[in-house]
Write an enzyme that holds these catalytic residues in place. Structure first.
Site, mmCIF file in Angstrom:
data_model
loop_
_atom_site.group_PDB
_atom_site.id
_atom_site.type_symbol
_atom_site.label_atom_id
_atom_site.label_comp_id
_atom_site.label_asym_id
_atom_site.label_seq_id
_atom_site.Cartn_x
_atom_site.Cartn_y
_atom_site.Cartn_z
ATOM 1 C CD GLU A 122 -8.299 -4.139 1.603
ATOM 2 O OE1 GLU A 122 -9.311 -4.243 2.325
ATOM 3 O OE2 GLU A 122 -7.567 -3.138 1.566
ATOM 4 N NE ARG A 139 -20.903 -5.550 -5.111
ATOM 5 C CZ ARG A 139 -22.068 -5.815 -4.512
ATOM 6 N NH1 ARG A 139 -23.176 -5.965 -5.228
ATOM 7 N NH2 ARG A 139 -22.126 -5.917 -3.207
ATOM 8 C CE1 TYR A 177 -4.244 -1.732 0.917
ATOM 9 C CE2 TYR A 177 -2.676 -3.262 1.891
ATOM 10 C CZ TYR A 177 -3.951 -2.980 1.440
ATOM 11 O OH TYR A 177 -4.935 -3.942 1.504
ATOM 12 C CE1 TYR A 227 -5.520 -4.841 4.967
ATOM 13 C CE2 TYR A 227 -6.514 -5.717 6.955
ATOM 14 C CZ TYR A 227 -5.779 -4.747 6.314
ATOM 15 O OH TYR A 227 -5.297 -3.688 7.030
ATOM 16 C CG ASN A 261 -7.693 0.884 -1.213
ATOM 17 O OD1 ASN A 261 -7.931 -0.230 -1.667
ATOM 18 N ND2 ASN A 261 -7.963 1.214 0.045
ATOM 19 C CD GLU A 262 -12.110 0.164 0.784
ATOM 20 O OE1 GLU A 262 -12.060 0.865 1.820
ATOM 21 O OE2 GLU A 262 -12.400 -1.044 0.797
ATOM 22 C CG ASP A 322 -18.584 -5.656 -2.272
ATOM 23 O OD1 ASP A 322 -18.976 -6.615 -1.579
ATOM 24 O OD2 ASP A 322 -19.067 -5.384 -3.384
#
Length: 464
Positions: free
Chosen positions: A268, A214, A96, A301, A166-167, A209
């Site tokens: 993940e 989504r 990361y 993860y 990421n997210e 998610d």
């Protein structure tokens, strides 16, 4: 305390004022180590030469986000952990946080010797898109760091892919507007790789998610002109809790992503809410013909234990102590090898229709912001040495030209929210930390992006 804060501020300002990109030429990079077959994409699958490749790996950030350390720049740390990766039987790790100002030859070479590929998040807590206000955070300072990370890792054959975020989009509906800037970053990264004559390393996004967005988000990242689309798509899924395809809803997700046209994998996974130990039944499912026609594996993860109780080893002064989940995951991998053949994948790629604006998806139109003018020079000259993990940060370093040109991409005003992924015991730090596109569930301690921004604003006022 105050003197320490001032010293830190002045050091950061000095770095910002004195740093300037040094032209780079990928043809002159001299690194050469154990050769690995670079991973490529054909259709909706990854390939290792003429063999279908499945991601069978683990997320890796020992020390967590608060340490702000690059595990691939520390020979002692990485070699300790590579020995565990070999015992575990993984073929891929995700990292990361990396320092784009230092060499990674030793650790990347040791990983190559072990036959392990690496997926790199191109952002870090200081240099990332702010979901609360993405427009000014998409700037040349940010892209210089992102491009420098590409330069730092493109020379290694075992660099499998880059994540452009990421997210960043989570279960806050207004955060869907930030997707515009993530997609612009993906476009810019792919363009930089081509302009700098790097190997064609895949670039994609790691998503939360979230039921409500989504599919719109996945379609958005794979719609429009080829030069704007992601090479692959990944998401963080915690809905399988020692269960099965039907009760987890994975069978429905396979149906939803059938025909998606580019590779999909789990960036993940590994719900830990159902019992003290995980059985990692997900591995059997991911390697079965119920999923291989759509999915290309996934990453558990995570490697090192933290307060969230997701880790499979406990890092101590004496080394890495294997926990019960280590043997559980190792056994699951051993019992469920990657299948032979093409796994039912499709050999041609395709795009998806762009989603239309609705109550859960606020992006209206398909236009992307143009690349900031000051960043365009990097295409010809290279990004130079990156700011690393001690730079001044980019989220408040707007160029004033990030929206030059015609675009319908709006600015975002939103509030940070908590949990977005399904069936999660702990909140994700990347959902807690406003606008941080890096982090996944790295030790579940919130990244300090918002704190850094606030601290510098307050300290700036004090200095005045």
């Amino acid at each position: 305390m105050r003197s320490i804060i001032f010293a830190t501020v002045w050091a950061s300002l000095a770095t910002l004022l004195t740093a300037s990109p040094t032209p780079t030429d990928p043809k002159h990079l001299s690194y050469k180590r154990s050769s690995m077959t670079p991973i490529t994409i054909k259709g909706n699958a990854f390939w290792q030469g003429d063999k279908r490749f499945y991601v069978r790996g683990i997320d890796y950030q020992p020390g967590g986000s608060s340490a702000m350390e690059d595990p691939l720049a520390n020979e002692t740390v990485c070699k300790r952990d590579i020995a565990e990766f070999v015992k575990l039987g993984v073929n891929t790790i995700r990292v990361y946080m990396t320092d784009n100002s230092v060499s990674h030859d030793v650790c990347m070479g040791a990983l190559a010797d072990a036959g392990i590929y690496v997926i790199i998040d191109a952002n870090n807590p200081l240099y990332s898109i702010n979901r609360l206000n993405p427009e000014p955070s998409y700037n040349s300072e940010y892209l210089q760091s992102v491009f420098s990370t590409i330069d730092a890792f493109s020379k290694y054959d075992n660099t499998l892919a880059f994540f452009s975020g990421n997210e960043v989009v989570n279960d806050d509906i207004e955060s869907t507007l930030a997707a515009v800037y993530v997609k612009a970053t993906t476009r810019d990264m792919r363009q930089y790789i081509a302009s700098r004559d790097h190997r064609k390393i895949p670039v994609g996004y790691s998503s939360a998610d979230v039921n409500s967005n989504r599919i719109p988000l996945a379609h958005y990242m794979n719609c429009g002109p080829d030069d704007q689309r992601s090479d692959f798509y990944a998401f963080n899924d915690y809905s399988w809790c020692n269960t099965d395809m039907e009760r987890s809803g994975w069978n429905q997700k396979v149906k939803q992503f059938t025909g998606y046209g580019i590779p999909i994998f789990l960036s993940e996974y590994g719900c830990n809410t159902n019992g003290p130990q995980r059985d990692f039944g997900e591995v059997k499912a991911l390697m079965s013909d119920s999923m291989t026609n759509v999915y290309s594996g996934g990453l558990v993860y995570e490697y090192s234990a933290g307060p969230n109780m997701f880790g499979i080893v406990n890092i101590t002064s004496g080394g890495a102590d294997e926990m019960p989940d280590f043997d559980k995951y190792r056994s699951a991998l051993a019992a469920n090898p990657a299948p032979n053949g093409d796994g039912g994948c499709t050999l041609t790629s395709n795009s998806m229709p762009c989603p239309t604006k609705d109550a859960n998806w606020l992006v209206d139109g398909t236009s992307l912001p143009p690349m900031p003018e000051k960043a365009k020079v990097f295409m010809a000259n290279g990004a130079g040495t990156g700011p690393g993990l001690k730079g001044a940060g980019s989220q408040n370093a707007g160029d004033g030209d990030s929206n030059s040109g015609t675009t319908t991409a709006p600015a975002v005003t939103a509030t940070a929210t908590t949990s977005a992924s399904t069936s999660k015991a702990s909140t994700s730090n990347s959902k807690n930390a406003a606008g941080n596109s890096v982090g996944g569930r790295v030790s579940k301690g919130p990244f300090a992006v918002t704190g850094v921004f606030i601290a510098f604003s307050v300290i700036g006022a004090l200095l005045l």
